[in-house]
Motif scaffolding. Structure first.
Motif, PDB file in Angstrom:
ATOM      1  N   PHE A   5       0.830  -1.206   0.000  1.00 11.70           N
ATOM      2  CA  PHE A   5       0.000   0.000   0.000  1.00 11.70           C
ATOM      3  C   PHE A   5       0.864   1.256   0.000  1.00 11.70           C
ATOM      4  O   PHE A   5       0.567   2.224  -0.700  1.00 11.70           O
ATOM      5  N   MET A   6       1.964   1.253   0.781  1.00  4.41           N
ATOM      6  CA  MET A   6       2.865   2.416   0.826  1.00  4.41           C
ATOM      7  C   MET A   6       3.521   2.663  -0.522  1.00  4.41           C
ATOM      8  O   MET A   6       3.646   3.802  -0.954  1.00  4.41           O
ATOM      9  N   ASN A   9       1.003   4.097  -2.887  1.00  6.89           N
ATOM     10  CA  ASN A   9       0.790   5.498  -2.532  1.00  6.89           C
ATOM     11  C   ASN A   9       1.959   6.368  -2.977  1.00  6.89           C
ATOM     12  O   ASN A   9       1.757   7.492  -3.445  1.00  6.89           O
ATOM     13  N   MET A  10       3.187   5.864  -2.828  1.00  9.43           N
ATOM     14  CA  MET A  10       4.361   6.627  -3.223  1.00  9.43           C
ATOM     15  C   MET A  10       4.365   6.837  -4.742  1.00  9.43           C
ATOM     16  O   MET A  10       4.681   7.930  -5.213  1.00  9.43           O
ATOM     17  N   LYS A  11       4.022   5.788  -5.503  1.00  6.35           N
ATOM     18  CA  LYS A  11       3.961   5.921  -6.956  1.00  6.35           C
ATOM     19  C   LYS A  11       2.924   6.967  -7.350  1.00  6.35           C
ATOM     20  O   LYS A  11       3.186   7.811  -8.207  1.00  6.35           O
ATOM     21  N   ILE A  51       8.506   1.233  -8.425  1.00  6.39           N
ATOM     22  CA  ILE A  51       9.003   2.596  -8.202  1.00  6.39           C
ATOM     23  C   ILE A  51      10.517   2.710  -8.408  1.00  6.39           C
ATOM     24  O   ILE A  51      11.006   3.731  -8.893  1.00  6.39           O
ATOM     25  N   PHE A  52      11.256   1.666  -8.090  1.00  8.34           N
ATOM     26  CA  PHE A  52      12.711   1.728  -8.222  1.00  8.34           C
ATOM     27  C   PHE A  52      13.133   1.703  -9.692  1.00  8.34           C
ATOM     28  O   PHE A  52      13.950   2.518 -10.119  1.00  8.34           O
TER      29      PHE A  52
END
Length: 99
Positions: A5-6, A9-11, A51-52
């Motif tokens: 979930f984090m 959310n970050m994306k 994300i990375f």
């Protein structure tokens, strides 16, 4: 589950920040040599990859976007599919070639 979930959310947060950047610079003359633009490329990367890897792709694109580059059409890379070699056809699989 919380970590997933984090990351999602970050994306989403990064995509929102890129869109705010696009809104802030929408009145300026576009100077990107590439299509899609670097910011649209980054949004596509974040929507399609983790994300990375998306951050790595976006950074590499920004580095390549310089006065010495040719520019042109440069979409995000697609996943490479595993192609089956003729000697790797599973047993029981009917080959289309008739003998």
């Amino acid at each position: 589950m919380y970590i997933i979930f984090m990351v999602i959310n970050m994306k989403n947060w990064v995509i929102k920040m890129i869109k705010k950047y696009q809104e802030a610079t929408s009145t300026k003359n576009p100077t990107c040599k590439y299509h899609p633009s670097c910011s649209n490329y980054a949004i596509d990367a974040y929507k399609n990859y983790n994300i990375f890897y998306a951050s790595l792709l976006s950074l590499w694109r920004i580095i390549r976007c310089n006065p010495f580059s040719r520019g042109g059409y440069d979409p995000i890379p697609k996943f490479k599919k595993n192609h089956i070699q003729p000697n790797q056809i599973p047993k029981g699989h009917k080959h289309e070639k008739s003998d």
